[in-house]
Design an enzyme around this catalytic site. Structure first.
Site, PDB file in Angstrom:
ATOM      1  N   ASP A 111     127.840  29.150 -40.225  1.00 27.56           N
ATOM      2  CA  ASP A 111     126.674  29.039 -41.108  1.00 27.56           C
ATOM      3  C   ASP A 111     126.694  28.318 -42.299  1.00 27.56           C
ATOM      4  O   ASP A 111     127.793  28.206 -42.894  1.00 27.56           O
ATOM      5  CB  ASP A 111     126.474  30.664 -41.392  1.00 27.56           C
ATOM      6  CG  ASP A 111     126.178  31.529 -40.436  1.00 27.56           C
ATOM      7  OD1 ASP A 111     124.892  31.277 -39.638  1.00 27.56           O
ATOM      8  OD2 ASP A 111     126.723  32.429 -40.209  1.00 27.56           O
ATOM      9  N   ASP A 132     121.614  31.770 -33.050  1.00 23.54           N
ATOM     10  CA  ASP A 132     121.680  32.844 -34.185  1.00 23.54           C
ATOM     11  C   ASP A 132     120.321  33.223 -34.806  1.00 23.54           C
ATOM     12  O   ASP A 132     120.011  34.103 -35.489  1.00 23.54           O
ATOM     13  CB  ASP A 132     122.601  32.583 -35.152  1.00 23.54           C
ATOM     14  CG  ASP A 132     123.060  33.785 -35.855  1.00 23.54           C
ATOM     15  OD1 ASP A 132     122.907  34.829 -35.247  1.00 23.54           O
ATOM     16  OD2 ASP A 132     123.547  33.680 -36.894  1.00 23.54           O
ATOM     17  N   HIS A 171     130.338  28.816 -34.376  1.00 24.35           N
ATOM     18  CA  HIS A 171     128.866  28.964 -34.930  1.00 24.35           C
ATOM     19  C   HIS A 171     129.199  28.925 -36.454  1.00 24.35           C
ATOM     20  O   HIS A 171     129.785  30.028 -37.042  1.00 24.35           O
ATOM     21  CB  HIS A 171     128.415  30.273 -34.525  1.00 24.35           C
ATOM     22  CG  HIS A 171     127.092  30.461 -35.374  1.00 24.35           C
ATOM     23  ND1 HIS A 171     125.998  29.625 -35.391  1.00 24.35           N
ATOM     24  CD2 HIS A 171     126.488  31.380 -36.359  1.00 24.35           C
ATOM     25  CE1 HIS A 171     124.826  29.999 -36.226  1.00 24.35           C
ATOM     26  NE2 HIS A 171     125.469  31.264 -36.780  1.00 24.35           N
ATOM     27  N   HIS A 227     119.062  29.101 -41.038  1.00 26.78           N
ATOM     28  CA  HIS A 227     118.342  30.450 -40.685  1.00 26.78           C
ATOM     29  C   HIS A 227     119.220  31.738 -41.613  1.00 26.78           C
ATOM     30  O   HIS A 227     118.894  32.758 -41.358  1.00 26.78           O
ATOM     31  CB  HIS A 227     118.829  30.882 -39.341  1.00 26.78           C
ATOM     32  CG  HIS A 227     120.351  30.859 -38.948  1.00 26.78           C
ATOM     33  ND1 HIS A 227     120.802  29.660 -38.435  1.00 26.78           N
ATOM     34  CD2 HIS A 227     121.040  31.932 -38.650  1.00 26.78           C
ATOM     35  CE1 HIS A 227     122.015  30.094 -38.155  1.00 26.78           C
ATOM     36  NE2 HIS A 227     122.378  31.462 -38.339  1.00 26.78           N
TER      37      HIS A 227
END
Length: 1003
Positions: free
Chosen positions: A57, A178, A55, A423
């Site tokens: 970001d 997420d 994951h 996000h």
């Protein structure tokens, strides 16, 4: 698909922009991607799908570039190394799998690879060993993003994948592991893009416990009351967020014990590790209904050394599966979310359904993730401004037939807006230095797009080729009444571009330094104008660089769809002008115009509103919650922070109603300037002939010398009996009913009565009184948190300044400063009220579109020109559309696409039953829609425009209710799969997308 011989246009009717579908054939490899590439499962066993993933970001604790290159040791993370080592490991073993999500990072990495490496990656993708999941430019937030921006960012990521890998680069599942809660509209968007399922990690802790205990963590999400099965999506709530089982993170970032299978070693641990792993598997198996479970083997920025993971996973698979010879029913295999999905679908079970959303999200009884709905309000506004300008740039590019060489400038803003949807970007949950970098990225994108608008407008305005081209300037700080060309030039031209496909008559205003002006339209007519003082608190905003003390207001009447009108503005002597100096008064009395006005009490406080012949009570109050402070060691001690809204008390501190006010009235606009205290003021504004109130609020710098964090709110109070109900939009589209202190699908135990009733407001929140048949709505200019905590009241949070972290990762307090002081935020609410019913509902929908895509102002200094010389040199009018679209149809997208092609989207903006006429199906002809070109042919695609509509086939899911047949045939008449579709029918809330060939006039 290869480029068409003529210009091609991709038209999306209420759909997502995406690339032209591509078929890619490599003679050296045979494509077995998608479900065909899934590893076999074993019947009668529990098949454990191990999903290696990372994951990544797109900004959070570090900037986008720092995350990619591995710079800044605040967090050990380098995305380039993840992709390097994963690709290397996948080549060693055809059984291994890996999924990747964030196209922004992948594209950055891909552009740095040589042909040899690209060939290797293509082979992995074509064999299904490297699979793209999600596929957007970033993993977008779902609470504070607008559907137009979400569609755009998904489309751009999907286009890059489609252009590079063809059908094997097409994601089949959404992977929203997420984001902090999940919207119904996002599920609808995934379904309309042709996705087969959605996986996510975060849902309310009470909801999760309930679903796991009842084995309903998998469901069919019926994500639209209007679109039926087209918006249904199988949805899976992950068991362990997106982490591996505890103790089984085999990464350089983890300290978990590796699997040691040397029996001669004193540290041999295979039996112990297998037993512990199987215990976790057995517990998870009890919570799901099929003989398949999914384990997410990865986490934040994992696999920077992929060999560590794969060598240990190889051992785990080997030693667990060896036990099958002794009767074990557990089968481990490398897999992907889509392969898990296919296995679950093959079980042919019936599934429960869900019709609401997953907001608000709480991770414990005192941690409601509702603060980020408002956090960093200025970056939320800047993102909305960026979307406005992106649509303008794309439209002008398409309308003026710019060449492919200009797409680089356009792509900069496309990609910047894609990053902004992340996000941890638009949410305001990033570190301050990262927020600055997001603003830098978006500023650069806007600057690049300014090249597009200058080039496009200057293709249209010169009456002869030899005439010099004007320089057009943006004024991005009009929200603080700052604009250099209007302030510094005695003569200037303001060109007003309308990005909507309907005729509008907007009021235009900008700061000026003179005392008397003349505004002339294209025909030389002198327009009525009004000078209005700039409130003193606005003049004193830190960082505002302007000497202007007044704004000039005029109305751009009958502004044509996708067209512009230029107005010549000149500073003149008072006897030559048509300027009205606003009347100033401190007296109370009626405020507004003859069909829409307020009455006030003796102190000038708003008391009643009269609109549409109906009078009802309405009032307003500002206040703030004190942010809770704690050590975050246990739930009861949670601090309010960037993510979490947790007020110290459920009762806000209301500002005393002793505001100083001045009223300014004129023929165009009436305004009340109110100063509430030294950090809070507002302008209440009513334009002539408009049926809504504009409330322009100004908050900050918020005082913190008392050591108390503050979360500022505004309340709109009325006599409406709302009976605990209120309504909020889902990402700017469909409305959802909310019930105070309740959730639709489980019995809520609520220990945070304020934060637990807050919901994301992307565009509007409203109340309805079914007895009096009255409605009160507030529309916003950016995403905010809001609620109705008492009947008849609407509450919206405007600004937050907090002094403590909430301990959810960002590691710093939400204490924004600018120019050496606390951050000042200025924004607008639009108050709409009156008899409930179709007239008001349609007005709200149309107003929301007009405020989302406001007319864009381009300024050109013209001190060397008079009106006569300018009008003889430059064209002052342009029409982009031959006929306005119907009132219920919105042109969602018009943009250049692949090669010499264009993209267009159309959407129906009303829901079923909102209007007896406009909520019905509507047909639009594409052939003669646009003025600069004729549409020759059209082919329909899915919402993401990366798959032809006629080729799309989604997995089918049976539900436990009779709703398997709900609306099944709703769109059969309009979803014509013919190759050429020039007549487009739209049902309520439907979006459709087309690739169209066009022929430009004169070519």
């Amino acid at each position: 698909m290869t480029a068409a011989p003529a210009w091609t246009l991709l038209v999306v009717c209420a759909a997502v922009t995406a690339s032209v579908p591509v078929q890619r054939n490599d003679p050296e490899t045979q494509e077995h991607c998608g479900y065909e590439s899934c590893p076999p499962i074993k019947d009668g066993m529990i098949n454990v799908h191990l999903v290696p993933h990372t994951h990544d970001d797109v900004g959070w604790l570090k900037t986008v570039d720092q995350y990619f290159f591995g710079q800044n040791n605040i967090q050990k993370a380098g995305v380039q190394y993840i992709l390097d080592t994963v690709v290397e490991e996948l080549q060693h073993d055809p059984k291994k799998r890996f999924i990747y999500v964030e196209t922004a990072f992948f594209w950055k990495w891909w552009n740095r690879q040589d042909d040899s490496h690209r060939h290797q990656v293509r082979k992995l993708v074509q064999q299904g060993r490297l699979e793209f999941i999600g596929g957007g430019w970033s993993m977008n937030d779902e609470a504070v993003t607008h559907y137009q921006s979400t569609i755009d960012q998904m489309t751009w990521g999907l286009r890059r994948l489609n252009d590079t890998f063809g059908k094997c680069g097409r994601p089949r599942v959404g992977w929203q592991i997420d984001p902090f809660g999940h919207s119904r509209e996002m599920a609808s968007i995934f379904a309309q893009m042709g996705y087969d399922g959605l996986f996510f990690g975060r849902l309310d802790y009470q909801d999760k416990m309930n679903r796991l205990s009842s084995k309903t963590a998998e469901m069919v999400w019926q994500a639209s009351d209007n679109l039926g099965k087209d918006a249904e999506l199988f949805t899976h709530a992950l068991y362990n967020h997106y982490s591996p089982p505890p103790g089984f993170c085999f990464d350089v970032l983890c300290d978990d014990e590796p699997i040691i299978d040397d029996k001669h070693s004193p540290d041999y641990n295979v039996d112990n590790r297998v037993e512990r792993f199987l215990a976790f598997v057995q517990n998870q198996t009890k919570r799901y209904v099929t003989k398949n479970i999914i384990l997410t083997m990865g986490g934040d920025f994992t696999y920077q050394d992929a060999k560590m993971w794969y060598s240990n996973l190889d051992k785990m698979i080997r030693y667990v599966n060896l036990r099958q010879a002794n009767g074990s029913n557990i089968n481990l295999l490398y897999s992907t979310p889509s392969c898990y999905l296919k296995a679950v679908n093959d079980a042919k079970l019936s599934w429960t359904t869900k019709q609401d959303d997953f907001f608000p999200y709480a991770s414990d009884s005192h941690a409601y993730w509702t603060g980020y709905y408002t956090s960093r309000p200025t970056i939320k506004y800047f993102e909305r401004l960026g979307n406005n300008y992106l649509q303008v740039c794309k439209q002008l590019y398409a309308l003026t037939d710019l060449g492919p060489e200009d797409q680089v400038d356009l792509n900069a803003l496309r990609e910047a807006m894609g990053v902004m949807q992340h996000h941890d970007a638009i949410t305001g949950t990033e570190k301050q230095k990262v927020a600055f970098d997001y603003a830098r990225i978006l500023s650069r994108g806007i600057a690049e797009c300014n090249i597009i608008t200058n080039t496009a407008v200057n293709k249209l305005v010169p009456l002869r080729k030899e005439y010099p081209t004007p320089v057009w300037e943006n004024c991005l700080k009009l929200n603080v009444s700052q604009c250099a060309p209007s302030e510094e030039s005695k003569n200037f031209v303001v060109t007003v571009y309308n990005p909507l496909a309907q005729v509008i008559s907007p009021y235009i205003r900008f700061p000026v330094t003179g005392s008397s002006y003349k505004v002339q339209d294209a025909k030389g007519n002198s327009l009525p104008t009004q000078l209005v003082p700039i409130p003193e608190p606005v003049q004193n905003i830190p960082g505002r660089m302007s000497q202007a003390t007044q704004e000039l207001v005029f109305r751009a009447v009958n502004l044509k769809p996708l067209g512009f009108q230029s107005y010549f503005v000149s500073q003149v002597k008072s006897e030559e002008s048509n300027t009205y100096i606003s009347d100033e008064s401190n007296a109370s009395g009626n405020f507004g115009h003859k069909t829409y006005y307020y009455t006030t009490n003796r102190r000038g406080v708003l008391k009643t509103l009269t609109t549409h012949g109906v009078k009802f009570q309405v009032a307003q109050a500002y206040g703030y919650y004190e942010g809770a402070v704690g050590d975050n060691e246990e739930a009861i001690n949670r601090s309010s922070g960037a993510y979490i809204f947790r007020p110290k008390s459920s009762t806000p501190k209301i500002m005393p109603n002793r505001s100083q006010f001045k009223t300014f009235k004129g023929p165009l606009v009436s305004e009340r300037h109110e100063v509430i205290n030294d950090w809070l003021s507002q302008v209440v504004r009513i334009y002539t002939d408009e049926q809504h109130t504009e409330v322009e609020w100004l908050v900050g710098p918020l005082p913190i010398k008392d050591g108390v964090g503050k979360e500022v709110i505004v309340k709109y109070m009325s006599e409406l009996s709302s009976k605990g109900k209120f309504y909020t939009d889902s990402n700017g589209r469909e409305l959802l009913e909310r019930t105070r202190n309740a959730r639709p699908t489980w019995h809520l135990k609520l220990e945070e009565p304020v934060a637990g009733n807050y919901y994301p407001i992307t565009s509007r929140i409203l109340l309805r009184d079914t007895d009096k048949k009255l409605e009160l709505a507030v529309l916003t200019d950016r995403a905010q948190g809001g609620s109705s905590l008492k009947d008849g009241e609407l509450e919206l949070m405007l600004h937050r300044r907090l002094l403590h972290d909430d301990a959810f990762g960002v590691g710093e307090a939400l204490n924004e400063t600018a120019f050496g002081k606390g951050l000042v935020a200025r924004g607008k609410h639009y108050l709409v009220g009156g008899p409930s019913g179709n007239v008001l509902t349609v007005y709200e929908r149309q107003l929301a579109q007009e405020k989302l895509l406001t007319p864009w102002l381009l300024f050109s200094r013209a001190d060397k020109y008079s009106f006569e010389s300018w009008s003889k040199t430059y064209r002052m009018e342009f029409d982009g559309v031959k006929m306005p679209l119907p009132a219920n149809v919105h042109l969602l997208t018009l943009e250049p696409w692949k090669g010499r092609s264009l993209l267009v989207r159309l959407e129906h903006i009303l829901e079923k039953g909102e209007d007896p006429k406009l909520s019905k199906s509507v047909t639009v002809s594409l052939k003669n829609l646009f003025a600069p070109f004729e549409i020759v042919s059209a082919r329909e695609t899915m919402l993401g425009a990366n798959e032809w509509k006629k080729d799309s086939s989604r997995l089918q899911w049976k539900t436990e209710s009779n709703s398997i047949d709900r609306h099944e045939d709703t769109h059969q008449g309009s979803l014509n799969h013919a190759e050429d579709i020039l007549s487009v029918t739209l049902e309520p809330m439907q979006i459709r997308t087309f690739v169209v060939e066009v022929k430009y006039a004169g070519k």
